[in-house]
Scaffold this motif. Structure first.
Motif, PDB file in Angstrom:
ATOM      1  N   MET A 209       0.803  -0.987   0.144  1.00  0.00           N
ATOM      2  CA  MET A 209      -0.378  -0.135  -0.050  1.00  0.00           C
ATOM      3  C   MET A 209       1.438   1.426   0.025  1.00  0.00           C
ATOM      4  N   ASP A 210       1.716   0.724   0.502  1.00  0.00           N
ATOM      5  CA  ASP A 210       2.857   2.216   0.902  1.00  0.00           C
ATOM      6  C   ASP A 210       4.248   2.385  -0.231  1.00  0.00           C
ATOM      7  N   PHE A 211       3.599   1.925  -1.333  1.00  0.00           N
ATOM      8  CA  PHE A 211       4.251   1.365  -2.525  1.00  0.00           C
ATOM      9  C   PHE A 211       5.334   1.884  -2.996  1.00  0.00           C
ATOM     10  N   PRO A 212       6.906   2.463  -3.237  1.00  0.00           N
ATOM     11  CA  PRO A 212       7.185   1.071  -3.410  1.00  0.00           C
ATOM     12  C   PRO A 212       7.664   0.637  -2.141  1.00  0.00           C
ATOM     13  N   VAL A 213       7.049   0.701  -0.986  1.00  0.00           N
ATOM     14  CA  VAL A 213       8.339   0.253  -0.208  1.00  0.00           C
ATOM     15  C   VAL A 213       7.302  -1.252   0.082  1.00  0.00           C
ATOM     16  N   LEU A 214       7.503  -2.474   0.382  1.00  0.00           N
ATOM     17  CA  LEU A 214       6.697  -3.701   0.465  1.00  0.00           C
ATOM     18  C   LEU A 214       6.999  -4.220   1.640  1.00  0.00           C
ATOM     19  N   ARG A 215       5.773  -4.479   2.299  1.00  0.00           N
ATOM     20  CA  ARG A 215       6.213  -4.865   3.435  1.00  0.00           C
ATOM     21  C   ARG A 215       5.266  -6.601   3.481  1.00  0.00           C
ATOM     22  N   MET A 216       6.484  -7.579   3.866  1.00  0.00           N
ATOM     23  CA  MET A 216       5.788  -9.256   4.111  1.00  0.00           C
ATOM     24  C   MET A 216       5.901  -9.603   5.451  1.00  0.00           C
ATOM     25  N   ASN A 217       5.101  -9.923   5.967  1.00  0.00           N
ATOM     26  CA  ASN A 217       4.184 -10.580   7.480  1.00  0.00           C
ATOM     27  C   ASN A 217       4.339 -11.891   7.430  1.00  0.00           C
TER      28      ASN A 217
END
Lengths: 358, 168
Positions: A209-217
């Motif tokens: 959602m904060d592209f280009p920051v990608l998060r994986m949990n």
């Protein structure tokens, strides 16, 4: 004289029988099934916390790092037939994209027929969607791999069962959030002489959602990982990875916490990252700390000096004073003899190349 | 006359040799329960091969719960009897001795014992054998069924070992 010898021999035989009998009783767990066939000896969870000492500090740190690495590898299961388990790819931004591409490829149809894998075996994917034009919460995807060899140097067998738990944004764009409840049953990944097994369930969230920051949990109550005979169980873990793809090379930050149980190590330890782990591009992490705590507050702190060097601070008695320092490297901690070829990843251990391989 | 005596000796020897053979078979049967039905990761002697385990089968049914304890007790009580001698007293001693050892090991798995046991972590880490013992005591399951099976195994070992003596 002969009588004396005979008596001695008899005593020796009796002593040997008693020793072997007791030894085999312990080795088998006493034969008990405890009723409805529960395990005789289970990987000891909270009640058998492991004491961390200078003698086992390196092994404990290595086991935790490798287990975290394997768990991150699982982040790729949705995209490329658990291609992360090939020993080279870790959880990373490209992996997230791969997962998404997988879902995008599924959108046009409700169900796919069993397909042959490139080099043998099959994969049977069954999809149940509320709306065939998009992914919705509750959509269910089951992939059954039977000795599937897609020419990626590994063979996968087992079942991956996924249920979509959360969807935000537009998955056809780069801005979305996708949550999945994933159940892995009897997953076996064979690469060369190495065998990795996975059983359990976890929740995986891909957030751009904060592209280009990608998060994986990733989080789970219990996930059981086997690596060439050594079985560890991760319980109550929460592993998070953030990748900033807006810079080159991309910047990666990982935070983890959980508990690791190991039959081989003989107990459980808790782990946490008091200082987030950071890496750039293909390099091993260059900043961060992993604090591993055992019984009586004994601990080993994995202090990342730079992208090759690590220091282990071992506190054997939990008094807050470091009793022993051990200088090591990522390669040693991961049991690698040579650096693997990686693509944009935080390299926190690779299952098939781990120390347990040898 | 000579031939007759020789035949008797051979028959006697064969009867006594059959006993360790039956003990070996019992051990194989008990081991097969672990291989076929149990989770390899839960038994120390199979744990290194846990990753290779296939589907677990319910081949022995309800017997699978107690068969290993029975077979183990039968085999070791019988071998102990054979090591002690042929006399009735030796047979009784052997059977009772193994039952005592096995019963103590089973009782040590009781939950109440685990609560009072606090293993010295550094020591168990340094000595793997103690670590295994600690795991056994802390994580094993006490089962009355095992206790009964152990008693039955020892009793049968005693009775079986009496057979060659009766025929002599």
């Amino acid at each position: 004289m002969n009588a004396v010898d005979y008596k001695g021999l008899r005593c020796f035989a009796i002593a040997a029988l008693l020793a072997i009998g007791i030894g085999t009783t312990i080795a088998t767990g006493g034969g008990s099934s405890g009723g409805v066939a529960p395990p005789t000896i289970t990987p000891p969870p909270s009640e058998a916390t492991l004491g961390i000492t200078a003698a086992n500090g390196s092994d404990v740190a290595s086991a935790v790092v490798i287990a975290i690495g394997i768990s991150f590898d699982l982040g790729d299961i949705t995209g490329e037939n658990v291609s992360a388990m090939n020993g080279h790819v870790q959880l990373s931004a490209p992996v997230s994209k791969g997962s998404v591409n997988f879902y995008k490829s599924l959108l046009p149809g409700i169900q796919q027929a069993p397909e042959s894998c490139a080099n043998g075996g099959t994969v049977d994917v069954t999809i149940t969607q509320a709306n065939i034009n998009t992914i919705s919460v509750g959509d269910h995807i089951v992939a059954v791999f039977v000795d599937c060899d897609d020419g990626l140097d590994y063979v996968i067998d087992g079942t991956v069962d996924m249920t979509i738990a959360a969807v935000q944004g537009d998955i056809l764009t780069d801005v979305f959030l996708l949550g999945m409840d994933i159940l892995l049953t009897d997953i076996t990944v064979t690469e060369a002489e190495s065998i990795v097994t996975v059983d359990g369930d976890f929740t995986l969230t891909l957030d751009s959602m904060d592209f280009p920051v990608l998060r994986m949990n990733m989080s789970s109550d219990q996930l059981r990982l086997g690596n060439d005979g050594e079985v560890v169980t991760l319980t109550g873990f929460d592993h998070a990875l953030q990748a900033d793809t807006g810079v080159f090379p991309e910047a990666l930050v990982a935070n983890v916490l959980g508990r690791l149980d190991s039959l081989l190590l003989g107990g459980s330890v808790d782990y946490d990252t008091p200082v987030a782990i950071e890496a750039v591009g293909d390099d091993d992490p260059h900043v961060g700390e992993i604090l591993i705590t055992g019984s009586n507050d004994s601990s080993v702190r994995v202090v990342i000096i730079d992208s090759s060097s690590i220091r282990l601070d071992i506190d054997e008695n939990g008094d807050g004073t470091v009793d022993e320092f051990i200088d090591t490297t990522w390669a040693e901690l991961n049991g690698r003899t040579a650096e693997p070829v990686t693509e944009s990843s935080i390299n926190l251990g690779t299952a098939p190349n781990s120390r347990y391989t040898t | 006359m000579y031939t007759g005596t020789s035949t008797l000796i051979r028959r006697d020897a064969a009867r006594w040799l059959a006993l360790p053979g039956s003990a070996l078979l019992a051990l194989c049967l008990g081991t097969s329960v672990y291989i076929v039905e149990r989770d390899w990761a839960t038994a120390l002697f199979l744990a290194p091969f846990a990753a290779l385990q296939g589907e677990q089968a319910d081949f022995f049914g309800v017997l699978g719960n107690v068969l290993p304890a029975f077979c183990h007790a039968y085999a070791f009580a019988l071998l102990l009897i054979l090591a002690l001698g042929r006399s009735r007293r030796a047979r009784l001693t052997g059977a009772c001795a193994w039952f005592s050892v096995a019963a103590i090991l089973e009782v040590l798995q009781a939950e109440w014992f685990a609560t009072v046991l606090d293993r010295p972590a550094a020591l168990t880490t340094a000595v793997p054998a103690l670590n295994s013992l600690s795991n056994y005591l802390l994580n094993g399951h006490f089962d009355y069924g095992d206790l009964v099976a152990t008693g039955l195994g020892c009793a049968i070992a005693y009775l079986i070992s009496s057979v060659p003596e009766e025929f002599s």
